[in-house]
Write an enzyme that holds these catalytic residues in place. Structure first.
Site, PDB file in Angstrom:
ATOM      1  N   SER A 142      46.801 -41.102 -14.487  1.00  0.00           N
ATOM      2  CA  SER A 142      47.200 -41.101 -16.459  1.00  0.00           C
ATOM      3  C   SER A 142      46.325 -40.165 -17.424  1.00  0.00           C
ATOM      4  O   SER A 142      45.443 -39.304 -17.218  1.00  0.00           O
ATOM      5  CB  SER A 142      45.888 -42.606 -15.919  1.00  0.00           C
ATOM      6  OG  SER A 142      46.111 -43.792 -15.248  1.00  0.00           O
ATOM      7  N   HIS A 168      43.047 -45.462 -21.982  1.00  0.00           N
ATOM      8  CA  HIS A 168      42.133 -46.237 -20.905  1.00  0.00           C
ATOM      9  C   HIS A 168      40.939 -45.728 -20.281  1.00  0.00           C
ATOM     10  O   HIS A 168      40.736 -45.490 -19.034  1.00  0.00           O
ATOM     11  CB  HIS A 168      43.365 -47.087 -20.133  1.00  0.00           C
ATOM     12  CG  HIS A 168      44.411 -46.444 -19.160  1.00  0.00           C
ATOM     13  ND1 HIS A 168      45.419 -46.338 -19.029  1.00  0.00           N
ATOM     14  CD2 HIS A 168      44.080 -45.397 -18.013  1.00  0.00           C
ATOM     15  CE1 HIS A 168      45.552 -45.728 -18.189  1.00  0.00           C
ATOM     16  NE2 HIS A 168      45.173 -45.273 -17.110  1.00  0.00           N
ATOM     17  N   ASP A 170      47.657 -47.122 -25.731  1.00  0.00           N
ATOM     18  CA  ASP A 170      46.745 -46.253 -25.112  1.00  0.00           C
ATOM     19  C   ASP A 170      46.625 -44.697 -25.081  1.00  0.00           C
ATOM     20  O   ASP A 170      47.156 -43.749 -24.080  1.00  0.00           O
ATOM     21  CB  ASP A 170      47.527 -46.885 -23.823  1.00  0.00           C
ATOM     22  CG  ASP A 170      47.046 -46.406 -22.804  1.00  0.00           C
ATOM     23  OD1 ASP A 170      45.570 -46.404 -22.774  1.00  0.00           O
ATOM     24  OD2 ASP A 170      47.239 -46.713 -21.510  1.00  0.00           O
TER      25      ASP A 170
END
Length: 587
Positions: A269, A160, A191
């Protein structure tokens, strides 16, 4: 003599507390533009050797957890560049239990030392498609995330972080220069993504991180990255609180994940969660509405992703049996299907028609074991020390086209079957990142394959705001054959040729001139190859569209020009048609 030793111990402990108290009053010292902040605590024993627990690093070097000889406490917090070693007689490096997990010198410094030369800041420019107007993109946006270097001169991050990217830059810690990066492979289900940098200057002074194992409960990990609120690297410490299959928000899949009691903020992230001197996982999401609950992607999922890229040169996906199963916790249910005492398993209630299991298994079969591992009545299997996870984890870790052995109870008899497992695609795609939507326009009628991203265009409350019938089918219907799509008439671009049909938008397309359509490409072929005077399109809810084919063909170019649409057909349909023509000519 004993009294003398006791006085010396008390005096030394007092000196130690005074020393650490003075250090506590110092301003926080930066470790290359970042620091770790933890309160520290103390405890002592009645014997001459005092135990001091220090859980903070507000000053560099020589903050040690362990058994410390009371006669040398002043040497504990040295900041002398010329004295890098402590006498082994002065400090004993014994591990000590603190708050349920072990803390060592490595715990304090490993994440710091490794992060400096390994963790990367990622700058992404992205532009998502407009599913209501699929020939154009939305405004571009800039996002930031984290990543880290792995073996082979590659950077691992979250999918992402680079989803729908148009331009990606990366920057090392302490370096002002940003370098161009390319996305080598992306796995949106798990992911994860791998980036590469061609510029050799970037790799100077960079070290790669090694992948470790799944941490046990209450083990400490340090999440390293570049969260929002600053430009420099950050380290957040947490404790593993849970390991189990979890919903991956980005890919809407259920895979193994590790829950920790540390915040995973935007920008974190893709950063590594470090345990000791190895990576325990990749930070990727947090729990909405909760404080200090984050999730990291564990090493088995990472290795499965990387292995697929190394073996096949691309992301291969995670396998599924294509089954929906019911728990067998009710005694009467087990007796009805002939399960003996001590026999456990799950009941097959639905089978995906395009899966290999559809050819072998039947509804009302009871799956007793997977690859020799017994399945409990709640669908779980053993995992490590008295932990249990759903047996779907065993399936997802299989390689594509790998055989799985199932022990099945059918009509009261035990059977063994071998089934090839594959990644399975739903009838209605859950996500469509990094690709333009498919569309086909004829006489102002905009046809598209239904996808959840299209429904998401209706806003955050898309489940209630989008057309109810389409929403239900998107979430529940399964494909009957490979390559099948659910094609809808998205909207009508108004013109004289289609006047009166504008209210038929948002309906599924069933047939073209009496032929049931398989997908958007099939619809396009049926329309373009029409030999009839009139073109008839049957829609859901028994609605019908009839057009004069010749007039509609002429009107199409007029409508495209009016709405500034570059092409009546999306590029993927054109490319697939060209590939078929090449294959036909070669044959």
């Amino acid at each position: 003599m004993q009294g003398h030793n006791l006085r010396r111990a008390v005096h030394t402990l007092t000196s130690s507390l005074s020393l650490l108290h003075s250090l506590r009053r110092r301003p926080l010292l930066s470790l290359s533009s970042f620091s770790i902040h933890k309160p520290y605590s103390f405890s002592s024993s009645s014997n001459p050797t005092s135990f001091i627990k220090v859980n903070c690093v507000n000053f560099p070097r020589y903050v040690v957890t362990g058994a410390i000889n009371h006669t040398h406490v002043p040497n504990l917090c040295k900041n002398d560049e010329n004295n890098d070693q402590l006498d082994d007689h002065e400090v004993g490096f014994e591990e000590e239990e603190v708050s349920g997990h072990k803390l060592t010198e490595t715990d304090v410094y490993a994440a710091v030392e490794l992060a400096l030369d390994s963790v990367i800041k990622i700058f992404t420019v992205a532009s998502s498609p407009n599913y209501f107007l699929p020939w154009q993109n939305k405004l571009q946006r800039e996002t930031m995330g984290s990543g880290f270097v792995i073996s082979g001169k590659k950077i691992l991050t979250n999918a992402h972080v680079v989803a729908d990217h148009t331009f990606v830059l990366v920057r090392k810690h302490g370096c002002p220069t940003k370098y161009r990066a390319e996305v080598l492979a992306v796995g949106h289900e798990c992911d994860l993504a791998v980036l590469v940098v061609e510029n050799e200057e970037f790799w100077q002074g960079v070290n790669h991180l090694e992948l470790g194992d799944i941490p046990f409960l209450q083990e400490a990990v340090a999440v390293v990255g570049y969260p929002q609120g600053g430009d420099n690297i950050s380290v957040t410490k947490g404790v593993v609180s849970r390991v189990e299959p979890t919903q991956y928000v980005h890919g809407a899949t259920q895979l193994l994940a590790i829950q920790i009691d540390a915040a995973i903020n935007p920008g974190n992230s893709g950063g590594p969660a470090i345990m000791g001197d190895k990576v325990a996982g990749v930070a990727f999401q947090n729990l909405s509405g909760a404080e200090n609950i984050g999730y990291i992607i564990p090493v088995p999922v990472i290795k499965h992703f990387i292995a697929g890229i190394e073996e096949r040169g691309k992301y291969v996906g995670f396998c599924s049996l294509g089954l929906s199963c019911q728990a067998m916790e009710n005694q009467q249910l087990r007796e009805h299907f002939g399960m003996d005492t001590g026999m456990t398993g799950v009941l097959v209630s639905k089978i995906n028609p395009i899966s290999e299991a559809h050819k072998i298994l039947k509804i009302d079969d009871v799956i007793l074991a997977f690859d020799g591992v017994a399945i409990a009545n709640d669908g779980t299997v053993p995992f490590r020390n008295r932990e249990r996870i759903t047996f779907d984890h065993l399936v997802s870790m299989k390689k594509p086209n790998e055989k799985a052995e199932l022990k099945v109870l059918r009509d009261g008899k035990e059977c063994n079957f071998l089934i090839n497992v594959h990644p399975l695609q739903p009838l209605v795609p859950v996500h469509q990142f990094d690709k333009l939507p498919s569309y086909y326009i004829f006489a102002g009628l905009l046809f598209i394959p239904l996808s959840q991203p299209y429904l998401h265009e209706y806003g955050e409350e898309w489940y209630n705001a989008s057309p109810r019938r389409l929403c239900e089918r998107a979430l529940r219907e399964q494909p009957k054959k490979a390559g099948e799509q659910l094609v809808i008439l998205s909207q009508v671009l108004m013109d004289d040729i289609n006047a009166g049909y504008e209210r038929l938008a948002e309906l599924q397309v069933k047939k073209v001139n009496g032929v049931e359509i398989d997908n958007l490409k099939h619809l396009c072929q049926l329309v373009e190859e029409c030999k009839e005077k009139n073109l008839r399109i049957d829609l859901d809810d028994d609605r019908v569209i009839v057009l004069d084919y010749h007039k509609a063909k002429l009107a199409t170019s007029r409508i495209l020009k009016r709405h500034r649409i570059p092409s009546a057909v999306s590029s993927d349909l054109i490319e697939s048609e060209e590939e078929e023509n090449v294959a036909t000519s070669q044959n």
